[in-house]
Design an enzyme around this catalytic site. Structure first.
Site, PDB file in Angstrom:
ATOM      1  N   PRO A   1      45.564   8.140  15.630  1.00 18.16           N
ATOM      2  CA  PRO A   1      45.768   8.211  14.188  1.00 18.16           C
ATOM      3  C   PRO A   1      45.963   9.621  13.632  1.00 18.16           C
ATOM      4  O   PRO A   1      45.323  10.576  14.088  1.00 18.16           O
ATOM      5  CB  PRO A   1      44.497   7.582  13.612  1.00 18.16           C
ATOM      6  CG  PRO A   1      43.510   7.589  14.716  1.00 18.16           C
ATOM      7  CD  PRO A   1      44.298   7.491  15.988  1.00 18.16           C
ATOM      8  N   ASN A   2      46.861   9.687  12.690  1.00 20.64           N
ATOM      9  CA  ASN A   2      47.167  10.906  11.921  1.00 20.64           C
ATOM     10  C   ASN A   2      47.941  11.958  12.711  1.00 20.64           C
ATOM     11  O   ASN A   2      48.275  13.006  12.165  1.00 20.64           O
ATOM     12  CB  ASN A   2      45.890  11.530  11.321  1.00 20.64           C
ATOM     13  CG  ASN A   2      45.196  10.584  10.376  1.00 20.64           C
ATOM     14  OD1 ASN A   2      45.844  10.064   9.458  1.00 20.64           O
ATOM     15  ND2 ASN A   2      43.930  10.315  10.578  1.00 20.64           N
TER      16      ASN A   2
ATOM     17  N   ASN B   1      45.565  11.479  23.467  1.00 21.03           N
ATOM     18  CA  ASN B   1      44.841  12.094  22.355  1.00 21.03           C
ATOM     19  C   ASN B   1      44.514  10.950  21.398  1.00 21.03           C
ATOM     20  O   ASN B   1      45.356  10.548  20.589  1.00 21.03           O
ATOM     21  CB  ASN B   1      45.684  13.174  21.669  1.00 21.03           C
ATOM     22  CG  ASN B   1      44.880  13.906  20.592  1.00 21.03           C
ATOM     23  OD1 ASN B   1      43.788  13.463  20.218  1.00 21.03           O
ATOM     24  ND2 ASN B   1      45.414  15.000  20.091  1.00 21.03           N
TER      25      ASN B   1
ATOM     26  N   ARG C   1      33.770  22.393  16.080  1.00 20.97           N
ATOM     27  CA  ARG C   1      33.931  21.828  14.736  1.00 20.97           C
ATOM     28  C   ARG C   1      32.686  21.021  14.341  1.00 20.97           C
ATOM     29  O   ARG C   1      31.582  21.367  14.736  1.00 20.97           O
ATOM     30  CB  ARG C   1      35.222  20.999  14.719  1.00 20.97           C
ATOM     31  CG  ARG C   1      36.465  21.860  15.062  1.00 20.97           C
ATOM     32  CD  ARG C   1      37.746  21.058  15.072  1.00 20.97           C
ATOM     33  NE  ARG C   1      38.036  20.513  13.747  1.00 20.97           N
ATOM     34  CZ  ARG C   1      38.963  19.564  13.522  1.00 20.97           C
ATOM     35  NH1 ARG C   1      39.667  19.090  14.542  1.00 20.97           N
ATOM     36  NH2 ARG C   1      39.173  19.115  12.296  1.00 20.97           N
TER      37      ARG C   1
ATOM     38  N   GLU D   1      42.426  13.359  28.892  1.00 19.80           N
ATOM     39  CA  GLU D   1      42.120  13.395  27.451  1.00 19.80           C
ATOM     40  C   GLU D   1      42.525  14.768  26.920  1.00 19.80           C
ATOM     41  O   GLU D   1      42.142  15.784  27.515  1.00 19.80           O
ATOM     42  CB  GLU D   1      40.611  13.168  27.256  1.00 19.80           C
ATOM     43  CG  GLU D   1      40.148  13.346  25.816  1.00 19.80           C
ATOM     44  CD  GLU D   1      38.623  13.230  25.678  1.00 19.80           C
ATOM     45  OE1 GLU D   1      37.931  12.896  26.662  1.00 19.80           O
ATOM     46  OE2 GLU D   1      38.134  13.501  24.561  1.00 19.80           O
TER      47      GLU D   1
ATOM     48  N   ARG E   1      49.784  18.170   8.381  1.00 20.89           N
ATOM     49  CA  ARG E   1      48.347  17.872   8.368  1.00 20.89           C
ATOM     50  C   ARG E   1      47.543  19.125   8.743  1.00 20.89           C
ATOM     51  O   ARG E   1      47.661  19.622   9.866  1.00 20.89           O
ATOM     52  CB  ARG E   1      48.065  16.778   9.396  1.00 20.89           C
ATOM     53  CG  ARG E   1      46.605  16.491   9.577  1.00 20.89           C
ATOM     54  CD  ARG E   1      46.356  15.598  10.771  1.00 20.89           C
ATOM     55  NE  ARG E   1      44.948  15.317  10.872  1.00 20.89           N
ATOM     56  CZ  ARG E   1      44.339  14.861  11.962  1.00 20.89           C
ATOM     57  NH1 ARG E   1      45.043  14.617  13.053  1.00 20.89           N
ATOM     58  NH2 ARG E   1      43.048  14.651  11.963  1.00 20.89           N
TER      59      ARG E   1
ATOM     60  N   HIS F   1      42.989  17.338  23.309  1.00 20.78           N
ATOM     61  CA  HIS F   1      42.830  17.579  21.873  1.00 20.78           C
ATOM     62  C   HIS F   1      43.494  18.896  21.531  1.00 20.78           C
ATOM     63  O   HIS F   1      43.433  19.851  22.326  1.00 20.78           O
ATOM     64  CB  HIS F   1      41.345  17.624  21.475  1.00 20.78           C
ATOM     65  CG  HIS F   1      40.669  16.325  21.739  1.00 20.78           C
ATOM     66  ND1 HIS F   1      40.844  15.223  20.942  1.00 20.78           N
ATOM     67  CD2 HIS F   1      39.863  15.933  22.751  1.00 20.78           C
ATOM     68  CE1 HIS F   1      40.165  14.210  21.448  1.00 20.78           C
ATOM     69  NE2 HIS F   1      39.565  14.619  22.554  1.00 20.78           N
TER      70      HIS F   1
ATOM     71  N   ALA G   1      40.731  10.702  16.033  1.00 20.03           N
ATOM     72  CA  ALA G   1      39.369  10.391  15.552  1.00 20.03           C
ATOM     73  C   ALA G   1      38.733   9.228  16.319  1.00 20.03           C
ATOM     74  O   ALA G   1      37.506   9.140  16.415  1.00 20.03           O
ATOM     75  CB  ALA G   1      39.396  10.097  14.059  1.00 20.03           C
TER      76      ALA G   1
ATOM     77  N   TYR H   1      45.943  22.366  13.112  1.00 16.37           N
ATOM     78  CA  TYR H   1      46.811  21.636  14.049  1.00 16.37           C
ATOM     79  C   TYR H   1      48.206  22.245  14.227  1.00 16.37           C
ATOM     80  O   TYR H   1      49.003  21.737  15.015  1.00 16.37           O
ATOM     81  CB  TYR H   1      46.940  20.170  13.602  1.00 16.37           C
ATOM     82  CG  TYR H   1      45.613  19.440  13.585  1.00 16.37           C
ATOM     83  CD1 TYR H   1      44.931  19.183  14.774  1.00 16.37           C
ATOM     84  CD2 TYR H   1      45.022  19.026  12.388  1.00 16.37           C
ATOM     85  CE1 TYR H   1      43.704  18.526  14.770  1.00 16.37           C
ATOM     86  CE2 TYR H   1      43.800  18.361  12.376  1.00 16.37           C
ATOM     87  CZ  TYR H   1      43.154  18.119  13.567  1.00 16.37           C
ATOM     88  OH  TYR H   1      41.942  17.470  13.572  1.00 16.37           O
TER      89      TYR H   1
HETATM   90  C1  DQA Z   1      41.966  15.820  17.491  1.00 15.41           C
HETATM   91  C2  DQA Z   1      40.495  16.117  17.165  1.00 15.41           C
HETATM   92  C3  DQA Z   1      39.838  14.933  16.481  1.00 15.41           C
HETATM   93  O1  DQA Z   1      38.484  15.238  16.189  1.00 15.41           O
HETATM   94  C4  DQA Z   1      40.549  14.620  15.187  1.00 15.41           C
HETATM   95  O2  DQA Z   1      39.981  13.481  14.583  1.00 15.41           O
HETATM   96  C5  DQA Z   1      42.016  14.463  15.360  1.00 15.41           C
HETATM   97  C6  DQA Z   1      42.721  15.369  16.252  1.00 15.41           C
HETATM   98  C7  DQA Z   1      42.684  17.045  18.073  1.00 15.41           C
HETATM   99  O3  DQA Z   1      43.729  16.843  18.698  1.00 15.41           O
HETATM  100  O4  DQA Z   1      42.238  18.175  17.881  1.00 15.41           O
HETATM  101  O5  DQA Z   1      42.637  13.657  14.692  1.00 15.41           O
HETATM  102  O6  DQA Z   1      41.991  14.790  18.471  1.00 15.41           O
END
Ligand code: DQA
Length: 138
Positions: free
Chosen positions: A9-10, A71, A104, A95, A17, A97, A74, A22
């Site tokens: 998501p997102n 990835n 954070r 995995e 964003r 990020h 959240a 990011y």
């Molecule tokens: C994320 C880190 C997560 O905590 C966050 O909710 C994201 C992006 C990252 O790529 O840094 O949406 O996965």
């Protein structure tokens, strides 16, 4: 070698964003760069904002690709179901990020993916994906 990237998501709104966290690039543009950089690989990409769709995608990719870069955004911190899917499939999952989740908020330190992942790469910006691809090649 076939590598499938699954984004949660997102991550479809990267670029606009929270660019200070990011970055300013869209994932589509970054993915084009990756395809250019790794011409010898078959790279594919899927994004969904929906938890169940990410699980179905993991199941469908299993046995069809050599490696998965996930990835889960959240959902990393909340989804036992995605963690179970990663455990259930035979294909190795890295995995990733973009941000260093350990630097954070407290709630980002928990991952339901990590215990079942082949490896974890985080905090290198979008370059985390490139490093994951290189890890699969190695
Ligand atoms: C994320 C880190 C997560 O905590 C966050 O909710 C994201 C992006 C990252 O790529 O840094 O949406 O996965």
């Amino acid at each position: 070698m076939k590598i499938h990237i699954i984004n949660g998501p997102n991550l479809n709104i990267l670029g606009k964003r929270e660019p200070e966290i990011y970055g300013k690039s869209t994932f589509k543009d970054y993915f084009t760069e990756l395809q250019f950089q790794f011409k010898e690989l078959e790279l594919s990409y899927f994004q969904s904002n929906i938890e169940g769709e990410l699980i179905s995608e993991l199941q469908e990719a299993d046995d069809n690709v050599d490696g998965i870069i996930l990835n889960a955004a959240a959902y990393t911190h909340t989804s036992i179901a995605i963690g179970d899917a990663v455990k259930a499939i035979g294909t190795p999952v890295i995995e990733v990020h973009i941000s260093n989740t350990h630097a954070r908020e407290e709630y980002r330190k928990q991952s339901y993916i990590s215990p079942n992942a082949f490896g974890v790469i985080l905090g290198f910006g979008l370059r985390s994906y490139e490093l994951a691809i290189r890890s699969f090649i190695d």
